[in-house]
Design a protein around this motif. Structure first.
Motif, PDB file in Angstrom:
ATOM      1  N   UNK A  80       0.825  -1.210   0.000  1.00  0.00           N
ATOM      2  CA  UNK A  80       0.000   0.000   0.000  1.00  0.00           C
ATOM      3  C   UNK A  80       0.861   1.263   0.000  1.00  0.00           C
ATOM      4  N   UNK A  81       1.954   1.235   0.750  1.00  0.00           N
ATOM      5  CA  UNK A  81       2.845   2.404   0.808  1.00  0.00           C
ATOM      6  C   UNK A  81       3.535   2.623  -0.540  1.00  0.00           C
ATOM      7  N   UNK A  82       3.980   1.544  -1.165  1.00  0.00           N
ATOM      8  CA  UNK A  82       4.644   1.669  -2.456  1.00  0.00           C
ATOM      9  C   UNK A  82       3.659   2.127  -3.535  1.00  0.00           C
ATOM     10  N   UNK A  83       2.432   1.695  -3.435  1.00  0.00           N
ATOM     11  CA  UNK A  83       1.412   2.141  -4.395  1.00  0.00           C
ATOM     12  C   UNK A  83       1.150   3.636  -4.235  1.00  0.00           C
ATOM     13  N   UNK A  84       1.120   4.113  -2.992  1.00  0.00           N
ATOM     14  CA  UNK A  84       0.926   5.546  -2.753  1.00  0.00           C
ATOM     15  C   UNK A  84       2.079   6.359  -3.342  1.00  0.00           C
ATOM     16  N   UNK A  85       3.306   5.859  -3.199  1.00  0.00           N
ATOM     17  CA  UNK A  85       4.461   6.520  -3.814  1.00  0.00           C
ATOM     18  C   UNK A  85       4.307   6.547  -5.332  1.00  0.00           C
ATOM     19  N   UNK A  96       3.594  11.829 -24.477  1.00  0.00           N
ATOM     20  CA  UNK A  96       4.602  11.692 -25.498  1.00  0.00           C
ATOM     21  C   UNK A  96       6.019  11.495 -25.001  1.00  0.00           C
ATOM     22  N   UNK A  97       6.208  11.338 -23.706  1.00  0.00           N
ATOM     23  CA  UNK A  97       7.566  11.195 -23.179  1.00  0.00           C
ATOM     24  C   UNK A  97       8.135   9.802 -23.427  1.00  0.00           C
ATOM     25  N   UNK A  98       9.456   9.757 -23.469  1.00  0.00           N
ATOM     26  CA  UNK A  98      10.180   8.490 -23.392  1.00  0.00           C
ATOM     27  C   UNK A  98      10.656   8.350 -21.954  1.00  0.00           C
ATOM     28  N   UNK A  99      10.157   7.344 -21.258  1.00  0.00           N
ATOM     29  CA  UNK A  99      10.498   7.175 -19.847  1.00  0.00           C
ATOM     30  C   UNK A  99      11.210   5.837 -19.652  1.00  0.00           C
ATOM     31  N   UNK A 100      12.018   5.781 -18.622  1.00  0.00           N
ATOM     32  CA  UNK A 100      12.687   4.539 -18.255  1.00  0.00           C
ATOM     33  C   UNK A 100      12.203   4.096 -16.885  1.00  0.00           C
ATOM     34  N   UNK A 101      11.866   2.822 -16.772  1.00  0.00           N
ATOM     35  CA  UNK A 101      11.496   2.221 -15.494  1.00  0.00           C
ATOM     36  C   UNK A 101      12.624   1.282 -15.066  1.00  0.00           C
ATOM     37  N   UNK A 102      13.288   1.630 -13.992  1.00  0.00           N
ATOM     38  CA  UNK A 102      14.394   0.840 -13.469  1.00  0.00           C
ATOM     39  C   UNK A 102      13.848  -0.378 -12.733  1.00  0.00           C
ATOM     40  N   UNK A 103      14.750  -1.290 -12.376  1.00  0.00           N
ATOM     41  CA  UNK A 103      14.349  -2.437 -11.566  1.00  0.00           C
ATOM     42  C   UNK A 103      13.942  -1.960 -10.174  1.00  0.00           C
ATOM     43  N   UNK A 104      13.122  -2.757  -9.510  1.00  0.00           N
ATOM     44  CA  UNK A 104      12.713  -2.427  -8.141  1.00  0.00           C
ATOM     45  C   UNK A 104      11.236  -2.671  -7.922  1.00  0.00           C
ATOM     46  N   UNK A 105      10.881  -2.938  -6.685  1.00  0.00           N
ATOM     47  CA  UNK A 105       9.493  -3.261  -6.366  1.00  0.00           C
ATOM     48  C   UNK A 105       8.582  -2.034  -6.428  1.00  0.00           C
ATOM     49  N   UNK A 106       9.121  -0.833  -6.155  1.00  0.00           N
ATOM     50  CA  UNK A 106       8.281   0.363  -6.213  1.00  0.00           C
ATOM     51  C   UNK A 106       8.061   0.811  -7.651  1.00  0.00           C
ATOM     52  N   UNK A 203      19.513  10.576 -18.874  1.00  0.00           N
ATOM     53  CA  UNK A 203      18.160  11.076 -18.602  1.00  0.00           C
ATOM     54  C   UNK A 203      18.148  12.583 -18.410  1.00  0.00           C
ATOM     55  N   UNK A 204      17.196  13.235 -19.084  1.00  0.00           N
ATOM     56  CA  UNK A 204      17.036  14.682 -18.908  1.00  0.00           C
ATOM     57  C   UNK A 204      16.618  15.000 -17.472  1.00  0.00           C
ATOM     58  N   UNK A 205      15.837  14.105 -16.872  1.00  0.00           N
ATOM     59  CA  UNK A 205      15.421  14.266 -15.481  1.00  0.00           C
ATOM     60  C   UNK A 205      15.240  12.888 -14.866  1.00  0.00           C
ATOM     61  N   UNK A 206      15.488  12.808 -13.586  1.00  0.00           N
ATOM     62  CA  UNK A 206      15.391  11.529 -12.867  1.00  0.00           C
ATOM     63  C   UNK A 206      14.501  11.696 -11.645  1.00  0.00           C
ATOM     64  N   UNK A 207      13.661  10.717 -11.415  1.00  0.00           N
ATOM     65  CA  UNK A 207      12.794  10.696 -10.241  1.00  0.00           C
ATOM     66  C   UNK A 207      13.102   9.455  -9.414  1.00  0.00           C
ATOM     67  N   UNK A 208      12.955   9.583  -8.115  1.00  0.00           N
ATOM     68  CA  UNK A 208      13.245   8.475  -7.206  1.00  0.00           C
ATOM     69  C   UNK A 208      12.146   8.381  -6.167  1.00  0.00           C
ATOM     70  N   UNK A 209      11.528   7.215  -6.070  1.00  0.00           N
ATOM     71  CA  UNK A 209      10.539   6.936  -5.028  1.00  0.00           C
ATOM     72  C   UNK A 209      11.249   6.214  -3.890  1.00  0.00           C
TER      73      UNK A 209
END
Length: 276
Positions: A80-85, A96-106, A203-209
């Motif tokens: 539930x916490x990871x889903x909220x993130x 229209x973005x090109x996004x990358x999804x890294x490995x990880x449970x979140x 990556x032009x921008x990076x996000x981290x949960x």
């Protein structure tokens, strides 16, 4: 303060108990508290690091991140916490973005929540994320190949690293095992960490949960400084001190909503209405 300095074994046990509870420790402060030299404290920390209790950092030690378990185990934890993130992180995505999804449970949770009909191009090295997106006809899915690392849950070998060079990403959702404001991001697998470092470059921008359990912890291999992350998505009850420090470092910190509370399990004494 202690009336009498504890024996080395007792002192070490007290330090270990703090690290196990998730507290960072500073050698100078411990030396003053226990009335011993900093050299004695450094010996304690070296021994605890060898025992796998902590990661030595300049001036002290950080507790090891709990995220060293296989992806199959982590995927079942704190759903539930990871889903909220993931719900908060999904708001960063634009059409229209090109996004990358890294490995990880979140990031797997995010794959399950990607917005519909946005013309996304999704690149991933995560086998579970790719499997979750295979049925989506409203986006373009590209799998970065190579040998699959079962602990990481994806491809992080030399072939995967080479394939990444063919892409440029508008937004990368990075995975990390540990975060410290001063010591940066860390991971437990050397190949995985090398891939993550390359993703930061592409990556032009990076996000981290980041779940609370990983904040203020360390891992053996360095990914990079926190300042390399454009967006940090934290839990609703993330430590206030960490939030303030990350914002002071220039990060765009976003706070997820509190996950809904789970319904309590029925009591064994509650009558079953289907039984007459």
């Amino acid at each position: 303060m202690h009336d009498h300095p504890p024996l080395p074994s007792g002192r070490r046990q007290q330090i270990a108990s703090r690290l196990v509870r998730g507290q960072a420790v500073v050698a100078a402060a411990l030396a003053q508290e226990f009335r011993v030299s900093e050299d004695a404290i450094r010996r304690d920390l070296r021994a605890l690091a060898q025992d796998g209790v902590c990661q030595r950092v300049y001036g002290g030690a950080l507790p090891l991140s709990p995220a060293s378990t296989p992806i199959a185990v982590r995927s079942a934890e704190d759903g539930a916490r990871k889903r909220a993130l993931a719900q908060a992180a999904a708001k960063l995505i634009r059409k229209g973005q090109t996004i990358f999804l890294d490995t990880g449970s979140t990031t797997l949770r995010l794959a399950e929540l990607l917005p519909q009909d946005c013309g996304l191009r999704v690149v991933t090295n995560s086998v579970p994320a790719a499997a979750a997106l295979m049925g989506r006809s409203d986006l373009s899915l590209i799998m970065v190949g190579g040998g699959v690392n079962p602990t990481v849950g994806g491809c992080v070998d030399a072939r995967a690293l080479a394939e990444l060079g063919r892409f440029r990403f508008d937004l990368c959702f990075l995975g990390a095992c540990a975060l410290s404001v001063r010591d940066g991001l860390g991971g437990f697998d050397m190949d995985d960490v090398e891939v993550k470092g390359r993703l930061l470059e592409l990556s032009a921008a990076t996000a981290l949960m980041m779940t609370n359990a990983k904040i203020g912890t360390a891992a053996p291999f360095a990914i990079g400084p926190v300042t390399g992350i454009a967006h940090l998505v934290l839990e609703h009850d993330a430590p206030t001190e960490a939030v303030l420090a990350l914002r002071a470092a220039g990060s765009d910190v976003r706070i997820a909503e509190a996950p809904p509370r789970s319904a309590p399990a029925p009591s064994a004494l509650t009558p079953d209405p289907s039984v007459t």
